[in-house]
Design an enzyme around this catalytic site. Structure first.
Site, PDB file in Angstrom:
ATOM      1  N   CYS A  40       0.830  -1.205   0.000  1.00  0.00           N
ATOM      2  CA  CYS A  40       0.000   0.000   0.000  1.00  0.00           C
ATOM      3  C   CYS A  40       0.864   1.254   0.000  1.00  0.00           C
ATOM      4  O   CYS A  40       1.979   1.256   0.511  1.00  0.00           O
ATOM      5  CB  CYS A  40      -0.911   0.002   1.222  1.00  0.00           C
ATOM      6  SG  CYS A  40      -2.133  -1.340   1.213  1.00  0.00           S
ATOM      7  N   ASP A  92      10.170  -2.663 -16.421  1.00  0.00           N
ATOM      8  CA  ASP A  92       8.726  -2.626 -16.173  1.00  0.00           C
ATOM      9  C   ASP A  92       8.169  -1.258 -16.546  1.00  0.00           C
ATOM     10  O   ASP A  92       7.413  -0.645 -15.789  1.00  0.00           O
ATOM     11  CB  ASP A  92       8.426  -2.959 -14.709  1.00  0.00           C
ATOM     12  CG  ASP A  92       6.965  -3.378 -14.496  1.00  0.00           C
ATOM     13  OD1 ASP A  92       6.317  -3.790 -15.488  1.00  0.00           O
ATOM     14  OD2 ASP A  92       6.485  -3.304 -13.357  1.00  0.00           O
TER      15      ASP A  92
END
Length: 409
Positions: A95, A216
């Site tokens: 998170c 990525d």
């Protein structure tokens, strides 16, 4: 976007450390392999270009770093005990929370931060955490998200691993390209984002004494600051480029579906040209407003690169793939030029793809050609004033004089 799944054969309780050095050494000789991916690619050996004892970033940890070491208590206070109201989002890592701290340079000022907390993914998440610290602790560029510091601390719940970044208030490019976004990104802003992202990649690939392959690159990893400058983020999967004399790095296949280069998917051979391919996909994402892979669309339109292929060779057909949320009246040519750059990046053979410095040069030319084209203002028309009776008599008198002079000639 769906990322590949990982496994690692260590028990969660085996990880204990208190300093960054012990963090770095704990992964000096490990490479994580995917348990299976939607690419149906084979697991690739990791030994062809890297020795098993080589750290992922062996040189970077020895370089000077300006990172601040935070205590877990400081971060709890900054995020109001990781309150749900402070939560910005959630990803594979864990998170992310918004927090506020005192500015170290001026304690009277407050500084907004983003705190990424490692989730219960165990060792793989820890490895990405270490990579982020190693990479962003020593590189600095206007188009890379700034890492302010980190936290690695034991408490009653176990080891706490957190990363503290500069706060990026305008979220990710993916958020704004989404159909859920009320106001779509303007074409001028999309061009600026393409330019910023190219600068960031060119820096990683070519402007340091070592090369970093992002691995990525995608729209969700490009964040926007208060002035809408684009910055690359999330370096957890980054790798050092191949050693001198070697053409590639062999590694397990990881990344996000729709962005990965075909040769990397098929062989696990990673080069900077893998990032160039991902950048080409991203350019078509900016042009079309569509995601590289979207299972919610009709079957023939789910894979972006396959869907756009028939429309690229014909200027009239090309219009059909442009993001329908934008007015393309003044930008059609600009979008076509950017698609040409994208096609160069998407060459099937990696050696045929340009370097990122060449890509940046091409994008700069597209931006320059587009500057000043958008929203042209029509010239102001003068409001014609009717002459007064006195002015009318004077004008008639002048005309009469001119006629007489012309007659005498």
């Amino acid at each position: 976007m769906k990322c590949f799944q990982f496994y690692i054969g260590k028990k969660k309780g085996e990880l204990k450390m208190t300093t960054l050095n012990s963090v770095q050494s704990s992964f000096a000789d490990q490479e994580v392999r995917p348990s299976g991916s939607e690419f149906n690619s084979q697991n690739v050996s990791d030994t062809s270009t890297e020795s098993r004892g080589r750290s992922q970033f062996p040189n970077l940890s020895e370089r000077p770093s300006n990172l601040k070491v935070f205590t877990f208590l400081e971060l709890k206070q900054a995020t109001k005990n990781f309150s749900r109201s402070a939560k910005l989002g959630e990803g594979g890592f864990g998170c992310v929370f918004k927090g506020v701290i005192r500015d170290s340079q001026d304690p009277t000022k407050k500084l907004d931060i983003a705190v990424k907390q490692l989730g219960p993914r165990g060792m793989q998440g820890h490895k990405e955490w270490v990579t982020e610290v190693n990479v962003l602790g020593v590189v600095e560029h206007p188009n890379l998200v700034k890492l302010i510091g980190y936290c690695a601390e034991d408490d009653e719940r176990g080891i706490q691993r957190l990363l503290i970044y500069e706060y990026m208030p305008n979220r990710s490019v993916e958020d704004h390209l989404s159909t859920k976004s009320e106001i779509p990104l303007s074409w001028d802003r999309r061009l600026k984002i393409a330019q910023d992202a190219a600068r960031g990649l060119a820096y990683l690939h070519e402007e340091m004494d070592f090369q970093i392959i992002f691995r990525d690159f995608k729209s969700s990893n490009i964040l926007l600051d208060e002035q809408w400058n684009a910055k690359l983020s999330d370096f957890g999967l980054a790798r050092l480029g191949p050693a001198e004399g070697l053409s590639h790095v062999s590694t397990a296949v990881v990344g996000t579906m729709g962005y990965a280069a075909p040769e990397y998917v098929q062989t696990g051979r990673l080069t900077s040209k893998s990032d160039v391919w991902s950048y080409g996909v991203f350019l078509f994402e900016l042009i079309t407003g569509r995601r590289p892979l979207d299972r919610n669309r009709p079957r023939k339109e789910q894979k972006l690169l396959e869907w756009i292929r028939p429309y690229l060779s014909d200027a009239k057909k090309f219009q059909q793939i442009l993001d329908p949320r934008l007015d393309w009246k003044h930008f059609h040519n600009s979008a076509q030029k950017l698609s040409i750059v994208a096609n160069r990046c998407l060459a099937r053979h990696r050696k045929a793809r340009p370097n990122m410095s060449e890509v940046l040069e091409m994008v700069n030319k597209v931006v320059e050609a587009s500057t000043g084209v958008g929203n042209p203002q029509p010239p102001l028309k003068r409001r014609e004033r009717r002459p007064t009776p006195g002015e009318t008599k004077a004008q008639d008198k002048r005309r009469l004089i001119h006629k007489k002079i012309g007659a005498r000639g």
